[in-house]
Scaffold this active site. Structure first.
Site, PDB file in Angstrom:
ATOM      1  N   ASN A 213       0.823  -1.215   0.000  1.00  0.00           N
ATOM      2  CA  ASN A 213       0.000   0.000   0.000  1.00  0.00           C
ATOM      3  C   ASN A 213       0.856   1.265   0.000  1.00  0.00           C
ATOM      4  O   ASN A 213       0.357   2.359   0.254  1.00  0.00           O
ATOM      5  CB  ASN A 213      -0.953   0.002   1.199  1.00  0.00           C
ATOM      6  CG  ASN A 213      -0.209  -0.048   2.537  1.00  0.00           C
ATOM      7  OD1 ASN A 213       1.013   0.061   2.573  1.00  0.00           O
ATOM      8  ND2 ASN A 213      -0.944  -0.204   3.621  1.00  0.00           N
TER       9      ASN A 213
ATOM     10  N   HIS B 132       3.413   1.891   2.058  1.00  0.00           N
ATOM     11  CA  HIS B 132       3.966   2.334   3.352  1.00  0.00           C
ATOM     12  C   HIS B 132       5.485   2.185   3.389  1.00  0.00           C
ATOM     13  O   HIS B 132       6.055   1.305   2.745  1.00  0.00           O
ATOM     14  CB  HIS B 132       3.283   1.647   4.549  1.00  0.00           C
ATOM     15  CG  HIS B 132       3.653   0.220   4.802  1.00  0.00           C
ATOM     16  ND1 HIS B 132       2.725  -0.795   4.859  1.00  0.00           N
ATOM     17  CD2 HIS B 132       4.839  -0.375   5.050  1.00  0.00           C
ATOM     18  CE1 HIS B 132       3.336  -1.937   5.132  1.00  0.00           C
ATOM     19  NE2 HIS B 132       4.613  -1.716   5.245  1.00  0.00           N
TER      20      HIS B 132
HETATM   21  C1  GLP Z   1       6.921  -4.263   6.900  1.00  0.00           C
HETATM   22  C2  GLP Z   1       8.008  -3.268   7.321  1.00  0.00           C
HETATM   23  C3  GLP Z   1       8.421  -2.385   6.155  1.00  0.00           C
HETATM   24  C4  GLP Z   1       8.678  -3.214   4.924  1.00  0.00           C
HETATM   25  C5  GLP Z   1       7.416  -3.942   4.521  1.00  0.00           C
HETATM   26  C6  GLP Z   1       7.542  -4.760   3.252  1.00  0.00           C
HETATM   27  O1  GLP Z   1       5.645  -3.740   7.008  1.00  0.00           O
HETATM   28  N1  GLP Z   1       7.604  -2.454   8.427  1.00  0.00           N
HETATM   29  O2  GLP Z   1       9.585  -1.654   6.532  1.00  0.00           O
HETATM   30  O3  GLP Z   1       9.120  -2.397   3.863  1.00  0.00           O
HETATM   31  O4  GLP Z   1       7.088  -4.819   5.602  1.00  0.00           O
HETATM   32  O5  GLP Z   1       8.126  -6.003   3.518  1.00  0.00           O
HETATM   33  P1  GLP Z   1       8.624  -7.028   2.421  1.00  0.00           P
HETATM   34  O6  GLP Z   1       9.979  -6.565   2.033  1.00  0.00           O
HETATM   35  O7  GLP Z   1       8.668  -8.343   3.150  1.00  0.00           O
HETATM   36  O8  GLP Z   1       7.651  -7.011   1.305  1.00  0.00           O
END
Ligand code: GLP
Length: 264
Positions: free
Chosen positions: A136, A138
């Protein structure tokens, strides 16, 4: 914003790791902002390999992690502190006392957030902040609608993020719905930002980050305001970028220029 589109996830990790390695070789006492999630793991492995080859030392490095689950202490297997110890810190020569992660078990989380900000400031700010990105948009745990100048604070996770991260927790295990996260303003204060994204499930978020309007609806779009932000993606994550060919052209030109100047 510099957009680098590479063939695969391995190339993304390599490109990202090189930015940290070059900085470390120039400035051994760097302050790095680090991230969790599955995406940065390959970059951490590259850093560990570089350390094992004796090309860098982390002896004088200080690190600040982006975020932590509120309610988990650092020895909890799902805490981000535990993740960082396992994925990076235990494999390099960093002083554990110089690795900071927001305290998920703080008795007063509100003042812990203020103290985290002060600690970053006391260390002279962050030289390079590593970021992953949520589906999303973030960054850290700055979910959509986060203030674009927000500072470290307690944030409620969206149901979508809780679902995405459920894979790390056992079925009957307590999964926190709150976090402590650096704010978007905190991230924007870093001298350089390196965002990595791989896989087609990140393609919408990357399009909104790079080409969408600057909007709290996609927190990562705030990086458009940064003076030194690089977004490194594989082809799958770049699939929805309208100007992908242009970004590839710019990157080729950049590489040519760097080669002419003798900079690797
Ligand atoms: C979590 C962390 C983020 C990260 C996101 C995506 O929510 N707080 O910092 O970027 O996951 O994670 P992934 O790399 O496993 O897709």
């Amino acid at each position: 914003m510099q957009v680098v589109i590479l063939d695969n996830a391995d190339a993304v990790a390599n490109y990202g790791a090189n930015i940290f390695v070059r900085r470390l070789q120039r400035q051994p006492a760097s302050v790095f902002g680090l991230a969790t999630g599955s995406t940065p793991v390959a970059l951490y492995q590259k850093l560990i390999q570089t350390y094992e080859r004796g090309e860098v030392s982390f002896r004088d490095v200080t690190t600040f992690n982006l975020d932590e689950y509120l309610g988990l202490s650092g020895d909890h297997p799902q805490s981000y502190r535990h993740f960082m110890n396992q994925q990076l810190f235990e494999h390099i020569d960093i002083n554990p006392g110089n690795t900071y992660v927001p305290p998920g078990n703080a008795s007063n989380p509100i003042s812990a957030c203020e103290e985290y900000e002060q600690l970053i400031e006391k260390h002279g700010g962050i030289d390079i902040q590593l970021l992953g990105i949520g589906r999303n948009g973030h960054i850290g745990f700055n979910e959509p609608s986060s203030g674009l100048r927000s500072r470290t604070r307690v944030k409620t996770l969206t149901p979508a993020t809780i679902d995405d991260n459920a894979r790390f927790f056992e079925d009957d295990e307590y999964q926190p719905h709150l976090s402590i996260t650096m704010g978007i303003g905190t991230i924007l204060d870093s001298r350089q930002v390196v965002l990595l994204a791989t896989g087609s499930h990140k393609a919408d978020a990357i399009r909104d980050t790079v080409e969408g309007p600057l909007s709290a609806a996609c927190p990562a779009s705030a990086l458009q305001m940064h003076t030194n932000a690089v977004v490194i993606v594989d082809e799958a994550a770049a699939a929805r970028l309208q100007h992908a060919d242009f970004y590839k052209h710019i990157e080729r030109e950049n590489q040519q220029l760097l080669a002419q100047l003798g900079i690797n």
